[in-house]
Scaffold this active site. Structure first.
Site, short mmCIF file in Angstrom:
data_model
loop_
_atom_site.label_atom_id
_atom_site.label_comp_id
_atom_site.label_asym_id
_atom_site.label_seq_id
_atom_site.Cartn_x
_atom_site.Cartn_y
_atom_site.Cartn_z
N TYR A 1 81.44 46.56 78.16
CA TYR A 1 80.36 46.36 78.90
C TYR A 1 81.51 47.04 80.17
O TYR A 1 81.27 47.40 81.57
CB TYR A 1 80.37 44.73 78.92
CG TYR A 1 79.45 44.68 80.39
CD1 TYR A 1 78.15 45.41 80.63
CD2 TYR A 1 80.18 43.65 81.22
CE1 TYR A 1 77.59 44.88 81.37
CE2 TYR A 1 78.74 43.70 82.18
CZ TYR A 1 77.70 44.20 82.90
OH TYR A 1 76.62 44.08 83.73
N LYS B 1 81.46 43.04 87.55
CA LYS B 1 80.66 41.43 87.77
C LYS B 1 81.54 40.64 87.70
O LYS B 1 81.48 39.18 88.44
CB LYS B 1 79.50 40.90 86.14
CG LYS B 1 78.58 42.40 86.07
CD LYS B 1 77.42 42.15 87.11
CE LYS B 1 76.16 43.17 86.94
NZ LYS B 1 75.50 43.75 87.85
P1 NAD Z 1 67.20 49.01 86.31
O1 NAD Z 1 67.99 50.42 85.51
O2 NAD Z 1 66.01 48.41 86.21
O3 NAD Z 1 67.70 48.66 87.58
C1 NAD Z 1 69.33 48.59 88.61
C2 NAD Z 1 68.81 49.74 89.53
O4 NAD Z 1 70.19 49.53 90.81
C3 NAD Z 1 68.30 50.05 90.02
O5 NAD Z 1 66.64 50.35 90.52
C4 NAD Z 1 69.13 51.38 90.92
O6 NAD Z 1 67.81 52.59 91.48
C5 NAD Z 1 69.55 50.65 91.46
N1 NAD Z 1 71.05 51.87 92.16
C6 NAD Z 1 71.67 51.83 91.01
N2 NAD Z 1 72.81 52.34 91.82
C7 NAD Z 1 72.19 52.60 92.98
C8 NAD Z 1 72.44 52.93 94.80
N3 NAD Z 1 74.24 53.36 94.78
N4 NAD Z 1 71.79 52.34 95.64
C9 NAD Z 1 70.50 51.67 95.31
N5 NAD Z 1 70.64 51.81 94.40
C10 NAD Z 1 71.01 51.65 93.54
O7 NAD Z 1 68.17 47.93 85.37
P2 NAD Z 1 68.04 46.24 85.61
O8 NAD Z 1 68.73 45.49 84.24
O9 NAD Z 1 67.13 45.67 86.12
O10 NAD Z 1 69.14 46.27 86.82
C11 NAD Z 1 69.36 45.15 87.74
C12 NAD Z 1 70.52 44.28 87.92
O11 NAD Z 1 70.46 43.20 87.03
C13 NAD Z 1 71.98 44.71 87.55
O12 NAD Z 1 72.45 44.57 88.33
C14 NAD Z 1 72.38 44.36 86.70
O13 NAD Z 1 73.64 44.39 86.30
C15 NAD Z 1 71.52 43.45 86.14
N6 NAD Z 1 71.65 42.57 84.98
C16 NAD Z 1 70.97 43.63 84.32
C17 NAD Z 1 70.33 42.83 82.48
C18 NAD Z 1 69.85 43.66 81.20
O14 NAD Z 1 70.53 43.45 80.47
N7 NAD Z 1 69.21 44.15 81.95
C19 NAD Z 1 71.75 41.27 82.23
C20 NAD Z 1 71.60 40.84 83.34
C21 NAD Z 1 72.31 41.73 84.26
C1 IMJ Z 2 75.98 47.36 79.30
C2 IMJ Z 2 76.59 48.49 78.81
C3 IMJ Z 2 77.26 47.95 77.45
C4 IMJ Z 2 76.96 46.75 77.27
C5 IMJ Z 2 75.69 45.82 77.83
C6 IMJ Z 2 75.64 45.90 79.18
N1 IMJ Z 2 74.98 44.49 77.70
C7 IMJ Z 2 74.14 44.81 78.49
C8 IMJ Z 2 74.38 45.71 78.77
C9 IMJ Z 2 75.65 43.97 76.55
C10 IMJ Z 2 72.76 43.45 77.95
C11 IMJ Z 2 73.25 46.04 80.66
N2 IMJ Z 2 73.91 45.11 82.05
C12 IMJ Z 2 74.04 44.21 81.89
C13 IMJ Z 2 74.57 45.58 82.97
O1 IMJ Z 2 74.42 45.39 83.70
C14 IMJ Z 2 74.08 47.59 83.25
C15 IMJ Z 2 75.04 47.82 83.83
C16 IMJ Z 2 74.84 49.64 83.68
C17 IMJ Z 2 74.24 50.66 83.07
C18 IMJ Z 2 74.30 51.26 82.60
C19 IMJ Z 2 73.76 53.09 82.33
C20 IMJ Z 2 73.96 53.57 82.08
C21 IMJ Z 2 74.46 54.45 83.05
N3 IMJ Z 2 75.38 53.52 83.84
C22 IMJ Z 2 75.00 52.59 83.90
N4 IMJ Z 2 75.58 51.96 85.12
C23 IMJ Z 2 75.41 50.06 84.84
O2 IMJ Z 2 73.98 55.94 83.27
#
Ligand code: NAD
Ligand code: IMJ
Length: 258
Positions: free
Chosen positions: A154, A161
């Site tokens: 991460y 974050k």
């Molecule tokens: P996702 O890829 O569907 O959403 C990420 C969004 O960020 C996309 O819609 C992308 O277009 C947008 N984005 C990135 N750069 C941008 C920019 N310059 N301007 C406008 N939009 C931009 O994935 P997700 O998992 O739904 O992620 C949404 C949020 O949830 C993130 O903050 C992520 O860190 C957080 N999150 C995800 C997880 C997980 O396991 N998927 C867990 C906890 C928190």
């Molecule tokens: C992302 C990376 C490493 C470990 C991770 C994650 N774990 C989880 C996530 C354990 C749950 C997903 N997460 C919480 C995120 O916030 C992801 C952010 C993200 C993911 C990508 C993948 C593609 C890319 N850039 C990214 N930037 C942010 O090119």
């Protein structure tokens, strides 16, 4: 009929596809009677998000790449006749290489990019949209446990974050006098586009389900429903907080032996 958000308008930033956490939040918001406005990141996403907006019954779809100040200004201009009640920030990005190699090798550019998109944007979006929340309201963002614990790979996202969670507290302090609340939901791992290609993500999901009190992973609809609570008047006493929607995973120290 469910009406926890009746009469409220929500703008949701971060829907990319139907697996996005922001999409699950939009579904919960529509179910509870909110008017929903979506934004997309650049022309490439426009058609997809417009189609999703139709499925959801979202009212408007607007462009906004949060790294472009002129696009944020254009968004404010397009919203000049709107009264907003809820702003959902569901945006994060880091260079993929920074999510696989050792954290100590993070470049200055990679650090700044992750922080600009994933943390600073909450500040710029709040500053731009709070003036439209004339009767108070609720701002929420999405965070992850990697802000407060070391999670493999991460890396720089964890540091971003941590900045995001601290920003939630400072924004809550600034905006409290206007009755605008600011909170984060810390979601457990969910298989979205932002999880795709992350090394060993399936192992992360299985590991969480094995340890979490609820013995399963997080359903995006559960995040959506907590976002309803925080956006609604039920959440009126809650600001500056991080609420974990993670099947209880983060409370565990040592897993009890079988
Ligand atoms: P996702 O890829 O569907 O959403 C990420 C969004 O960020 C996309 O819609 C992308 O277009 C947008 N984005 C990135 N750069 C941008 C920019 N310059 N301007 C406008 N939009 C931009 O994935 P997700 O998992 O739904 O992620 C949404 C949020 O949830 C993130 O903050 C992520 O860190 C957080 N999150 C995800 C997880 C997980 O396991 N998927 C867990 C906890 C928190
Ligand atoms: C992302 C990376 C490493 C470990 C991770 C994650 N774990 C989880 C996530 C354990 C749950 C997903 N997460 C919480 C995120 O916030 C992801 C952010 C993200 C993911 C990508 C993948 C593609 C890319 N850039 C990214 N930037 C942010 O090119």
């Amino acid at each position: 009929m469910a009406t926890l958000l009746a009469g409220k308008t929500a703008i949701i930033l971060g829907v990319a596809n139907k697996w996005s956490i922001a999409y699950a939040i939009a579904e919960s918001y529509r179910r509870e009677g909110a008017r929903v406005i979506l934004t997309y990141q650049g022309e490439r996403q426009k058609g997809t998000v417009e189609d999703l907006a139709k499925d959801l019954g979202a009212d408007r779809v607007l462009n906004c790449d949060v790294t472009k100040p002129e696009e944020l200004a254009a968004l404010v201009e397009a919203l000049s006749n709107e009264k907003l009640d809820i702003v959902v920030h569901s945006i994060a990005f880091a260079n993929r290489e920074d999510l696989s190699r050792p954290f100590i090798e993070t470049s200055r550019d990679g650090f700044l990019l992750a922080h600009e998109v994933s943390a600073y944007s909450l500040i710029s979006v709040s500053n731009a949209l709070a003036p439209l929340m004339a009767h108070g309201g609720s701002i929420l963002t999405l965070t992850y446990l990697g802000a407060v614990r070391v999670i493999p790979n991460y890396n720089v996202m964890g540091v971003a974050k941590a900045a995001l969670e601290a920003s939630v507290r400072y924004l809550a302090s600034d905006l409290g006098a206007k009755n605008i609340r600011v909170n984060a939901i810390s979601a457990g791992p969910i298989k979205t586009a932002s999880a795709r290609g992350i090394k060993d993500f399936s192992k992360v999901l299985d590991g969480v389900a094995a340890v979490a009190p609820l013995q399963r992973n997080t359903d995006p609809a559960e995040v959506g429903d907590t976002a309803v609570f925080l956006g609604s008047d039920l959440g009126r006493g809650v600001t500056g907080n991080v609420i974990y929607v993670d099947a209880g995973f983060q409370i565990m120290g040592l897993q009890a032996p079988e």
